[in-house]
Motif scaffolding. Structure first.
Motif, PDB file in Angstrom:
ATOM      1  N   GLU A  39       3.881   5.788  -5.737  1.00 50.09           N
ATOM      2  CA  GLU A  39       3.520   5.601  -6.835  1.00 50.09           C
ATOM      3  C   GLU A  39       3.032   6.393  -7.451  1.00 50.09           C
ATOM      4  O   GLU A  39       3.162   7.020  -8.260  1.00 50.09           O
ATOM      5  CB  GLU A  39       3.650   4.119  -7.655  1.00 50.09           C
ATOM      6  CG  GLU A  39       3.488   4.007  -8.839  1.00 50.09           C
ATOM      7  CD  GLU A  39       4.910   4.049  -9.490  1.00 50.09           C
ATOM      8  OE1 GLU A  39       5.097   4.315 -10.976  1.00 50.09           O
ATOM      9  OE2 GLU A  39       5.974   4.152  -8.585  1.00 50.09           O
ATOM     10  N   ARG A  40       1.557   5.953  -6.477  1.00 51.18           N
ATOM     11  CA  ARG A  40       0.248   7.346  -6.989  1.00 51.18           C
ATOM     12  C   ARG A  40       1.268   9.432  -6.535  1.00 51.18           C
ATOM     13  O   ARG A  40       1.174  10.222  -7.490  1.00 51.18           O
ATOM     14  CB  ARG A  40      -0.480   7.204  -6.332  1.00 51.18           C
ATOM     15  CG  ARG A  40      -1.254   6.186  -6.446  1.00 51.18           C
ATOM     16  CD  ARG A  40      -2.567   5.828  -5.806  1.00 51.18           C
ATOM     17  NE  ARG A  40      -3.274   4.744  -5.893  1.00 51.18           N
ATOM     18  CZ  ARG A  40      -4.383   4.508  -5.528  1.00 51.18           C
ATOM     19  NH1 ARG A  40      -4.807   5.221  -3.748  1.00 51.18           N
ATOM     20  NH2 ARG A  40      -4.880   3.387  -5.805  1.00 51.18           N
ATOM     21  N   ARG A  41       1.961   8.917  -5.848  1.00 51.11           N
ATOM     22  CA  ARG A  41       2.500  10.862  -5.516  1.00 51.11           C
ATOM     23  C   ARG A  41       3.654  10.869  -6.555  1.00 51.11           C
ATOM     24  O   ARG A  41       4.107  11.506  -7.091  1.00 51.11           O
ATOM     25  CB  ARG A  41       3.460  11.083  -3.997  1.00 51.11           C
ATOM     26  CG  ARG A  41       1.516  10.517  -3.244  1.00 51.11           C
ATOM     27  CD  ARG A  41       2.979  10.849  -1.969  1.00 51.11           C
ATOM     28  NE  ARG A  41       3.956  10.013  -1.321  1.00 51.11           N
ATOM     29  CZ  ARG A  41       3.425   9.037  -0.181  1.00 51.11           C
ATOM     30  NH1 ARG A  41       2.059   8.708   0.181  1.00 51.11           N
ATOM     31  NH2 ARG A  41       4.796   7.886   0.324  1.00 51.11           N
ATOM     32  N   GLN A  42       4.110   9.532  -7.541  1.00 48.69           N
ATOM     33  CA  GLN A  42       5.676  10.052  -7.906  1.00 48.69           C
ATOM     34  C   GLN A  42       5.063   9.948  -9.501  1.00 48.69           C
ATOM     35  O   GLN A  42       5.207  11.178  -9.426  1.00 48.69           O
ATOM     36  CB  GLN A  42       6.524   8.823  -8.348  1.00 48.69           C
ATOM     37  CG  GLN A  42       6.973   8.166  -7.471  1.00 48.69           C
ATOM     38  CD  GLN A  42       8.658   9.464  -6.585  1.00 48.69           C
ATOM     39  OE1 GLN A  42       8.493  10.805  -8.042  1.00 48.69           O
ATOM     40  NE2 GLN A  42       8.650   9.477  -5.655  1.00 48.69           N
ATOM     41  N   GLU A  43       4.006   9.679  -9.627  1.00 53.31           N
ATOM     42  CA  GLU A  43       3.312   9.669 -10.926  1.00 53.31           C
ATOM     43  C   GLU A  43       2.222  11.177 -11.205  1.00 53.31           C
ATOM     44  O   GLU A  43       2.712  12.070 -12.225  1.00 53.31           O
ATOM     45  CB  GLU A  43       2.216   9.079 -11.283  1.00 53.31           C
ATOM     46  CG  GLU A  43       1.230   9.167 -12.395  1.00 53.31           C
ATOM     47  CD  GLU A  43       2.047   8.594 -13.777  1.00 53.31           C
ATOM     48  OE1 GLU A  43       1.590   9.085 -14.213  1.00 53.31           O
ATOM     49  OE2 GLU A  43       3.262   7.949 -13.295  1.00 53.31           O
ATOM     50  N   LYS A  44       2.145  12.174  -9.956  1.00 53.38           N
ATOM     51  CA  LYS A  44       1.740  12.929 -10.023  1.00 53.38           C
ATOM     52  C   LYS A  44       2.400  14.112  -9.876  1.00 53.38           C
ATOM     53  O   LYS A  44       2.802  14.890 -11.043  1.00 53.38           O
ATOM     54  CB  LYS A  44       0.430  13.060  -8.662  1.00 53.38           C
ATOM     55  CG  LYS A  44      -0.075  14.270  -8.011  1.00 53.38           C
ATOM     56  CD  LYS A  44      -0.563  14.992  -6.791  1.00 53.38           C
ATOM     57  CE  LYS A  44      -1.608  16.171  -7.287  1.00 53.38           C
ATOM     58  NZ  LYS A  44      -0.546  17.243  -7.051  1.00 53.38           N
ATOM     59  N   LEU A  45       3.288  13.522  -9.225  1.00 53.30           N
ATOM     60  CA  LEU A  45       4.912  14.851  -9.154  1.00 53.30           C
ATOM     61  C   LEU A  45       5.599  14.334 -10.604  1.00 53.30           C
ATOM     62  O   LEU A  45       5.732  15.689 -10.968  1.00 53.30           O
ATOM     63  CB  LEU A  45       5.516  14.563  -8.298  1.00 53.30           C
ATOM     64  CG  LEU A  45       5.176  14.786  -6.925  1.00 53.30           C
ATOM     65  CD1 LEU A  45       7.145  13.287  -6.054  1.00 53.30           C
ATOM     66  CD2 LEU A  45       5.903  15.783  -6.187  1.00 53.30           C
ATOM     67  N   GLN A  99       1.037  -1.131  -0.251  1.00 53.88           N
ATOM     68  CA  GLN A  99       0.529  -0.362   0.104  1.00 53.88           C
ATOM     69  C   GLN A  99       0.868   1.442   0.207  1.00 53.88           C
ATOM     70  O   GLN A  99       0.556   1.858  -0.309  1.00 53.88           O
ATOM     71  CB  GLN A  99      -0.629  -0.596   1.140  1.00 53.88           C
ATOM     72  CG  GLN A  99      -1.909  -1.102   1.178  1.00 53.88           C
ATOM     73  CD  GLN A  99      -2.791  -0.870  -0.120  1.00 53.88           C
ATOM     74  OE1 GLN A  99      -3.406   0.299  -0.235  1.00 53.88           O
ATOM     75  NE2 GLN A  99      -3.563  -2.288   0.119  1.00 53.88           N
ATOM     76  N   ALA A 100       1.965   1.281   1.183  1.00 57.14           N
ATOM     77  CA  ALA A 100       2.486   1.544   0.963  1.00 57.14           C
ATOM     78  C   ALA A 100       3.753   2.648  -0.599  1.00 57.14           C
ATOM     79  O   ALA A 100       4.011   3.490  -1.509  1.00 57.14           O
ATOM     80  CB  ALA A 100       3.726   2.159   1.341  1.00 57.14           C
ATOM     81  N   ASP A 101       3.743   1.260  -0.823  1.00 59.87           N
ATOM     82  CA  ASP A 101       4.860   1.514  -2.455  1.00 59.87           C
ATOM     83  C   ASP A 101       3.867   2.648  -3.529  1.00 59.87           C
ATOM     84  O   ASP A 101       4.085   2.961  -4.515  1.00 59.87           O
ATOM     85  CB  ASP A 101       5.107  -0.177  -2.850  1.00 59.87           C
ATOM     86  CG  ASP A 101       6.059  -0.527  -1.922  1.00 59.87           C
ATOM     87  OD1 ASP A 101       6.553   0.555  -1.559  1.00 59.87           O
ATOM     88  OD2 ASP A 101       6.369  -1.512  -1.853  1.00 59.87           O
TER      89      ASP A 101
END
Length: 452
Positions: free
Chosen positions: A232-238, A226-228
């Motif tokens: 990944e969602r945060r990285q994708e948004k970034l 879940q953390a990954d």
């Protein structure tokens, strides 16, 4: 009631044991009731003929009085009846001679013999009575209700204790299995028994321990997953935000450059002066080149395949070199630049990247401070602090200041706000190294702190 019996193992075993014990006991009692009278009858008749023959032989050549006495004693001892007749004499002993109907009901053995006494010949008839046997049978029947109640009571009590003994560990395991369905692993079975139930309890304990360990591993793996996923969602948004910002940043200089080139091509107004506007176009291209380099550098460091080239870094020397680089720019802006750097401070890191990060921090302080501001660089221990006075950043901007292409200056003018990638690159480099950092602001000062 039937539903309750079907759903209760304890009740099933209790009723089954009670029925079985009661049936076996009643069957045993019935067997005894059938066999004992027959056995008693057999015991009475087994030597009947021999006893009668012995009596007759004993009576031979005795007078009538002696014979009468012996016959009477025989009848008393053997529960028999006798009839002695002859010489116009008829004597009855015991129950005497019964009629045919009575004989069928009460007599099971009859014998007759001719008896020679001193005063004549007599006929002796002896009957063995069945009254004792019949009384024994009747006694069994009369006792049957009492025996039935006693047997039922004993069966119920015995079944209760036996059922409790048998089903207690099974019911405990059943209760534990219910807790197992809810994934409650805090229970443990009693393993003091050495029979099959004890083995089952031990196996359940082992299974529970392994299942608990597996569930914890799965839970940890799930949390990590879940953390990954969230990362990944945060990285994708970034990434999306980064490319959107890149597009916006490059659009303006490209538009400016395109306008200048078209103006020169079509000889529009002031653009007829090619020499002047070519120099401006070159400056625009140089700005774009610098921006692209910073974008590529930031993108490369944010990639998952990026790796640091670690070595022992002389932190004191690195900070001094960065201070010398920006001290002249600060003096040109009429700023007071001070540096207090302890000697011999080192850390493990990528020297080129750390130099870039420290240079960006100091350069950012110089670029965003007004004239007469004070720039202070301090390295004490492994803590670096860069202060610049005359400016202030509100809390809303402090939370976003490390985002790519974010500028405190709302006009987004590069002459006053830079490219917006400097602090983002600092953040990326320090996070890659695992170094902590923060930015604080008061009413008249901004302080950046990094711990190496």
């Amino acid at each position: 009631m039937r539903k309750k019996i079907k759903s209760s193992l304890w009740l099933k075993i209790f009723l089954l044991l009670t029925t079985l014990l009661f049936a076996v006991s009643i069957l045993l009692y019935g067997t005894i009731m059938a066999v004992m009278p027959a056995s008693y009858k057999y015991a009475l008749t087994s030597n009947y003929t021999e006893q009668v023959s012995r009596l007759i032989a004993d009576l031979e050549h005795h007078d009538l009085d002696d014979a009468t006495q012996k016959i009477y004693e025989f009848c008393i001892n053997n529960n028999a009846g006798a009839l002695l007749s002859g010489n116009q004499t008829s004597l009855s002993f015991g129950e005497g001679i019964l009629d045919e109907q009575q004989r069928e009901q009460n007599v099971f053995q009859t014998a007759s013999a001719s008896l020679a006494l001193e005063n004549g010949t007599y006929t002796l008839q002896i009957t063995m009575s069945a009254r004792a046997v019949n009384q024994l049978t009747e006694t069994f029947w009369r006792l049957l209700p009492i025996v039935g109640i006693a047997v039922l009571t004993i069966s119920l009590i015995a079944s209760y204790f036996v059922t409790r003994l048998l089903t207690k560990p099974i019911l405990e395991i059943s209760d534990i299995s219910k807790r197992l369905t809810t994934l409650d692993m805090t229970w443990r079975c009693d393993t003091s028994r050495t029979d099959e139930v004890g083995t089952l309890a031990l196996n359940l304990n082992t299974m529970a321990a392994r299942l608990d360990s597996t569930l914890k591993e799965l839970s940890a793996a799930n949390e990590k997953l879940q953390a990954d996923i969230e990362q990944e969602r945060r990285q994708e948004k970034l990434r999306v935000d980064f490319f959107r910002a890149v597009s916006h940043e490059l659009k303006t200089p490209i538009t400016v450059l395109k306008g200048e080139l078209e103006g020169m091509i079509y000889q529009v107004g002031e653009y007829k002066d090619h020499d002047t506007h070519l120099r401006q176009s070159l400056r625009t291209v140089n700005d774009m080149e610098l921006l692209v380099k910073e974008i590529l550098s930031a993108s490369r460091m944010a990639g998952s395949d990026f790796s640091l080239t670690l070595s022992d870094v002389d932190l004191s020397q690195l900070v001094r070199e960065c201070c010398r680089k920006w001290q002249g720019a600060a003096e040109d802006r009429e700023q007071r630049f001070q540096a207090e750097i302890e000697d011999g401070r080192t850390c493990q890191g990528d020297m080129a990247l750390l130099q870039k990060a420290v240079s960006n921090i100091i350069g950012n302080a110089v670029a965003h401070s007004p004239s007469q501001a004070e720039i202070s660089v301090t390295l004490a221990g492994n803590i670096l602090q860069v202060r610049n006075s005359g400016v202030s950043i509100d809390s809303a901007n402090l939370e976003k200041i490390f985002e790519p292409f974010y500028r405190v200056d709302r006009s987004h003018n590069r002459n006053t706000g830079g490219s917006g990638l400097g602090l983002y690159i600092v953040k990326t480099i320090l996070e890659r190294h695992g170094f902590s950092f923060r930015m604080n602001s008061t009413d008249d000062e901004v302080c950046f702190t990094a711990i190496f």
